[in-house]
Every structure is written in C-alpha cells, then in structure tokens.
Scaffold this motif. Structure first.
Motif, PDB file in Angstrom:
ATOM      1  N   ARG A 295       0.926  -1.151   0.060  1.00 13.14           N
ATOM      2  CA  ARG A 295       0.064  -0.096   0.053  1.00 13.14           C
ATOM      3  C   ARG A 295       0.874   1.233  -0.035  1.00 13.14           C
ATOM      4  O   ARG A 295       0.596   2.232  -0.658  1.00 13.14           O
ATOM      5  N   ALA A 296       1.926   1.417   0.761  1.00 15.09           N
ATOM      6  CA  ALA A 296       2.971   2.516   0.729  1.00 15.09           C
ATOM      7  C   ALA A 296       3.258   2.820  -0.616  1.00 15.09           C
ATOM      8  O   ALA A 296       3.486   3.780  -0.955  1.00 15.09           O
ATOM      9  N   LEU A 297       3.729   1.721  -1.294  1.00 14.79           N
ATOM     10  CA  LEU A 297       4.350   1.649  -2.747  1.00 14.79           C
ATOM     11  C   LEU A 297       3.123   2.337  -3.758  1.00 14.79           C
ATOM     12  O   LEU A 297       3.447   3.314  -4.368  1.00 14.79           O
ATOM     13  N   THR A 298       1.997   1.814  -3.436  1.00 12.91           N
ATOM     14  CA  THR A 298       0.836   2.233  -4.445  1.00 12.91           C
ATOM     15  C   THR A 298       0.684   3.843  -3.980  1.00 12.91           C
ATOM     16  O   THR A 298       0.507   4.536  -5.079  1.00 12.91           O
ATOM     17  N   ARG A 300       2.837   6.265  -2.898  1.00 14.76           N
ATOM     18  CA  ARG A 300       3.796   6.951  -3.402  1.00 14.76           C
ATOM     19  C   ARG A 300       3.645   7.128  -4.912  1.00 14.76           C
ATOM     20  O   ARG A 300       4.059   8.204  -5.217  1.00 14.76           O
ATOM     21  N   LEU A 301       3.481   6.075  -5.546  1.00 12.54           N
ATOM     22  CA  LEU A 301       3.452   6.107  -6.954  1.00 12.54           C
ATOM     23  C   LEU A 301       2.251   6.953  -7.405  1.00 12.54           C
ATOM     24  O   LEU A 301       2.405   7.765  -8.268  1.00 12.54           O
ATOM     25  N   LEU A 315       6.013   5.510 -14.936  1.00  9.94           N
ATOM     26  CA  LEU A 315       5.509   4.684 -14.037  1.00  9.94           C
ATOM     27  C   LEU A 315       5.213   3.090 -14.283  1.00  9.94           C
ATOM     28  O   LEU A 315       5.691   2.473 -13.677  1.00  9.94           O
ATOM     29  N   SER A 316       5.186   2.908 -15.658  1.00  6.56           N
ATOM     30  CA  SER A 316       4.957   1.448 -16.409  1.00  6.56           C
ATOM     31  C   SER A 316       6.427   1.165 -16.343  1.00  6.56           C
ATOM     32  O   SER A 316       6.775  -0.329 -15.623  1.00  6.56           O
ATOM     33  N   GLY A 341      13.465   4.729  -8.335  1.00  8.62           N
ATOM     34  CA  GLY A 341      12.377   5.573  -8.269  1.00  8.62           C
ATOM     35  C   GLY A 341      11.915   6.016  -9.682  1.00  8.62           C
ATOM     36  O   GLY A 341      12.411   5.465 -10.551  1.00  8.62           O
ATOM     37  N   LEU A 342      10.717   6.505  -9.513  1.00  9.06           N
ATOM     38  CA  LEU A 342      10.038   7.055 -10.715  1.00  9.06           C
ATOM     39  C   LEU A 342      11.040   7.611 -11.673  1.00  9.06           C
ATOM     40  O   LEU A 342      10.902   7.653 -12.903  1.00  9.06           O
TER      41      LEU A 342
END
Length: 609
Positions: A295-298, A300-301, A315-316, A341-342
């Motif tokens: 959830r933390a990753l979602t 953040r993204l 993102l992909s 990271g992104l």
C-alpha cells in the motif's frame, strides 16, 4: 545512530563480495549515516543501504552515487561492478528467484500495450467510453494529448478490442487497420483510404500522426495524405478515420484549415488520469498476474505520477523494474527505491546496459541511438524508426541493438527499430546530453538521410545529388564518407556520388574554359596576318618607287610611279571586294574587325617642266 548492518560474508559470492567492498569504502570515509549520504548525492537513503545489503546487485547509477557519497571515484568502480555482474550471471542466471524468462511480467515498461495485453490494461474505462462514442458519431475524429499520456496504448489495448467486439455484433463486415504515417504516408497507405467497390467499410486508426510533420518532408505528399484522411467526412463514404496526435503539434495541425475545423468539431483531449484510475493502473496488472503491491508503494506512485505530466511511461517502467526486485509475490517499496524511483529507473536501466558495452560498442550505441532521434525545432525532440536497411552491418551495432531491445529500451516492429518511448530522451541524461551536443549536426544528418532516400527512390538520379552549399556542408560534417561510422551505406554512397559528380563537373568546366580561350586567340592571329599583309604592301610600293636601271630619269620615274600606283589601287580594290563578300559570322562574337590598310600612294609634285 542508525541500527548496525547485518554482516556480509565476502566469500558467499560475487554479490556479497561487492557489498563488502562498498561497506569498506564507507568505513574508510568515516562511516557516514545513509541519510547524510543521501542528501549529498540526491538519492534515497534506503536505496543506498540496499546497495550494500548483499541481497542483490545494485544498479550501476546507485553504485556510482554510493561511491560519490563516500568520496570515491565512480570510474574506478564501474569495472568492478561489471565483473561482479558477469560472475553473478554465470552462477545464478540473470535473475534471482523466479526465472525472468518464464515469469509473466505484468507491466510493459516503456513498450506500448498491444491488443493482446488487454487483460493488463487498467484505469482507462472512462475515456474509452468517450472515445468509442466519438468514433461512432463522427466519420473523422482526433484524439490529442501530451507525450507520455498513453495515447498509443489507449488505441491498441483499449479501443481496438472494443471495436472488434462491436464489429462482431454487426451484420455487415468491417476492416480495422492501425498505422503510423512514416516518411511517405500517401504513397504507402493511399490504397487503404480508398477501398474498392465490394470491399468492407474501413476503420483507420492513425497513431503518432505527428510523424506527418517530423518524418514527411515532402509538402505535396503531406497535403495529399491529410486530404485523403479528411475525405472520410464526405457523406456516403466507406472510410472512418481516428487520428491520434501529440498535443504540442496542435498548432501544426491548425496550419491546414480543414484539419483545424475537424479538431474543433470532433476532437477529444486525453486528460490526466485521476488518483483512482492510477491506483487501478498500478494494482490491476499485478493482481491479474497473481502478485500484490504494498500500500505504501501504491500511495507513493499515485502521488508522484499526479505531479509529473506525461509520467505514465516512467510509471510503467519503474513498476516493471520493481517487479523484478520483488520479494516473493510482493512488490515492495524497497524494491521501488532500489530500481531508482520514478525519475531514476529509466536512467538506471539504460546505464546498466551501457555499462556492459566495450568502448567500440559504446560508440556504436551513440550512433545508433542518435539516428533514432529527430531534433525538434520549436517543439520537443521526437523518435524515428530506423529501417533494417539503415542499420549498420557492423557486429558492434548488432550487439548493441540486441542488448537494448532485450532491456526493452528499444522496440522492433514493422517499421524497424526505434526507441521504446520518447521518455527515454528526457529521462536518460547521457542520451539527452548527446542530443544537445550534436543538435545542429543531427538536423543536417536527418536531412542527408532523407536526401539519400529520395536519391535511391529515383534510381540514383544525378539530379537528386547534393550540390553547392549542401555538398559543402556535407563535406564539412563528413569529410571522409568512406570511413565515417556515423553514416550508413546509402548515405555513404550518396555523398561519394555527389563528390564524384562535382569533380566531373569541374573537369568539364575546365575543358570548356580552355576551348573558349583557344577560340578567342584565333581572331587575334587573323588580325595579325592582315596587318602583316599591309606592311608587305607598303614595302613593295616603296621598292616600286625607287629609280633603278636605264630610263630612270625624272619622266621615267614618274611614269613608273604612276603605273605602280594604279597596280596598288587595283590590288587594294580587289582585296576590299573579297573582304566585303566574306560572311561576318565567320568571326567569333566579340572579335574586333580589322579594316584593310588603305592603298599607299604618293604625293604628286607639280610638273615643273
């Protein structure tokens, strides 16, 4: 003080040994805290700590950041990282855990979604409903949005499957085709836009319509293609057209009045995804393939992508790299940071591949990647496909193309090889730096590529070769075409033929100049001959006046002089008649006409007898 790191056994393998060496470097620098190191180099603290954890080999950019934070020289660590990578692949294969070749990858990275990826395409239901309604109500429609907004994937993985389902429910058949314009769109696709009687109705999806402006330099070809597309608006037509174009080319589309009108009447702007749609795009593909996302990753993204216009390719790609660093079935925040990271994942992947190349392969990579870029003029840079004929047969180029394609930085399709996405241009600093350094040269090189293509298309016609300033510029940029590795075979032949024709024209001009010089000297010799005749006539007249022999007295001399005068007059008259009868055209233009010297007579003194 942070908690102590778990001990690493350097004898456990190449990855553990490399992590131990990184820790030794940090210890020699005074064991700075990872937060301090992260602030110094602009990298995440967790990413730096994972680099020395010994669990997996970190990406090369992460290693370089770690070394810089400890005051070391990154250049000396690249060979050590490459050696550790080779040894790790020899021992364990290219990935740990589930084999990379057989595991279903739920994310496409920089590559576009295809119709067969529909089960992995999430978060676009709302805009797909709007787009489907638009194409059914208008025979000609336009979808425009910024680069990185997902237009291509929306067409291929979203609209195409829906239209196929719609066609299956209809009693009358319909043909669905998707195309990209390329350099000669009217010539290549004209037959698709004019179906023959009896053929089914055609639905044409034109992806990357901006290529009409970036790749098609022939204004007539461009206008013809646009008019063929706009003909779909005519009542009773049997063609429907949807055009997808980058938003920054909106003004270029407005240059064509009819196309501008169509934009106003039947255009759809692709808006950014909402937070809920982004969550679906992150979690949906993973769940479809049997994986979970922290959830933390979602969170953040979603937060980062909403603040990054055109960030869907990033993102992909970062999701794909995070999946490769997963823990069991879970995509974790630590794996996300380890991937860069992104904003850093694309550069990390590209540098990882670039770091494995030899110096010769690195030069080939630069030439290959720059060939795939069209430098923008008042617009962002764009990508261009490189056909198989354009690729150099050099083994180094083939190796580079294979490695970049395997890393999904390049894609191969019916148009050839090209960058997987234009995001690679802006997100990879090395490539962006190459473009900025060679921007003017790239523009001239793209013009040379197009000129060589036209030359070959016209059967190597000499009239299509470079001359004058164009050839001078080409010679300046590529002084030795035969050995320049930046040129392909057709460009090399084109420049060589242009130089050969120039030399032949110079030799021909020199021959003509010599011929004209000889022609101008002939009239001068003729004039000299006439002057010599005049001098000889004067000398003969003087000899005839001179008294010689018996009867050379005054009366005899007078008679002889008078007789000589009459003879001279007759000769002079005859000569003038001959010259008068001669055609004036025998003398070359510009030749001075020399008149015949007048007959030389003598003054008659009065007879004093």
């Amino acid at each position: 003080m942070g908690r102590p790191e778990r001990p690493v056994d350097p004898s456990a393998g190449p990855i553990a040994r490399f992590a131990h060496e990184l820790r030794q470097l940090r210890s020699a620098a005074g064991s700075p805290a990872y937060r301090t190191m992260a602030k110094a180099v602009g990298c995440g603290a967790t990413t730096l700590s994972q680099a020395a954890a010994g669990e997996r080999l970190p990406a090369l950019p992460v290693v370089e950041a770690y070394v810089r934070a400890c005051g070391g020289d990154p250049a000396t660590w690249r060979p050590r990282w490459q050696e550790a990578r080779r040894e790790a692949e020899q021992e364990d294969g290219p990935a740990q855990g589930e084999p990379r070749e057989t595991a279903p990858v739920p994310y496409r990275g920089l590559a576009r979604f295809e119709p067969e990826d529909r089960h992995l395409f999430f978060g676009r239901d709302r805009v797909l409903d709007e787009l489907g309604k638009l194409v059914c109500e208008h025979r000609f429609a336009v979808l425009f949005g910024p680069s990185g907004s997902g237009k291509t994937s929306l067409l291929r993985a979203g609209l195409v499957p829906r239209l196929r389902e719609e066609f299956a429910r209809r009693p009358a058949p319909a043909a669905l085709r998707i195309l990209t314009p390329g350099a000669s769109p009217a010539t290549t696709y004209g037959h698709l836009l004019s179906p023959a009687p009896g053929e089914p109705e055609s639905w044409i999806l034109v992806d990357q319509f901006e290529e009409v402006f970036t790749l098609c330099d022939d204004l007539r070809e461009r206008s013809q293609f646009i008019e063929m597309l706009l003909a779909a608006r005519e009542p009773g037509g049997r063609v429907r057209v949807l055009v997808a174009v980058r938003a920054d080319f909106y003004a270029r589309c407005a240059e064509h009045p009819a196309l501008a009108q169509a934009l106003n009447e039947s255009g759809l702007l692709l808006c950014p995804m909402t937070a809920e749609e982004l969550r679906e795009a992150v979690v949906g593909p993973a769940q479809a393939a049997g994986y979970l996302v922290e959830r933390a990753l979602t969170a953040r993204l979603v937060e980062e992508v909403q603040a990054e216009p055109g960030g869907l390719p990033m993102l992909s790609h970062v999701l794909q790299e995070t999946w490769r660093r997963r823990r069991g079935r879970m995509l974790t925040f630590d794996g996300y940071e380890a991937a860069g990271g992104l904003h850093g994942a694309i550069a990390a992947t590209a540098e990882e591949v670039y770091g494995t190349l030899s110096p010769e392969q690195a030069r080939a990579a630069r030439h290959l990647l720059l060939r795939m870029v069209v430098p923008g003029q008042g617009a962002p840079d764009t990508r261009r496909p490189v056909s198989p004929g354009e690729l150099s047969p050099c083994p180094d180029t083939q190796v580079v193309a294979e490695r970049l394609t395997r890393a999904r930085l390049l894609t191969a399709d019916e148009n050839g090889l090209q960058l997987a996405h234009e995001a690679l241009i802006s997100c990879w600093p090395r490539l962006h730096g190459w473009i900025e350094t060679d921007r003017e040269r790239l523009r001239d090189h793209r013009a040379l590529s197009e000129a060589a293509r036209v030359w070959l298309k016209n059967g190597r016609c000499s009239g299509a070769l470079y001359r004058g300033a164009q050839l001078a510029r080409g010679a300046e940029l590529f002084p030795d075409p035969a050995t320049d590795s930046a040129l392909n075979a057709s460009e090399r032949d084109f420049l060589t033929a242009s130089q050969e024709v120039r030399e032949a024209e110079r030799r021909n001009a020199a021959r003509i100049s010599r011929r004209q010089s000889d022609t101008h000297r002939v009239p001068v010799r003729r004039a000299g001959d006439r002057a010599a005749d005049g001098r000889r006539h004067v000398a003969r007249a003087r000899r005839e006046r001179a008294p010689t022999g018996p009867g050379s007295g005054p009366s005899g001399g007078i008679r002889r002089r008078r007789a000589g005068h009459h003879r001279s007059a007759r000769r002079a008259g005859a000569r003038r008649r001959v010259l008068a009868d001669r055609p004036a055209a025998r003398d070359p233009p510009g030749t001075a006409r020399f008149s015949q010297p007048a007959p030389v007579g003598h003054l008659h003194r009065p007879d004093t007898r």
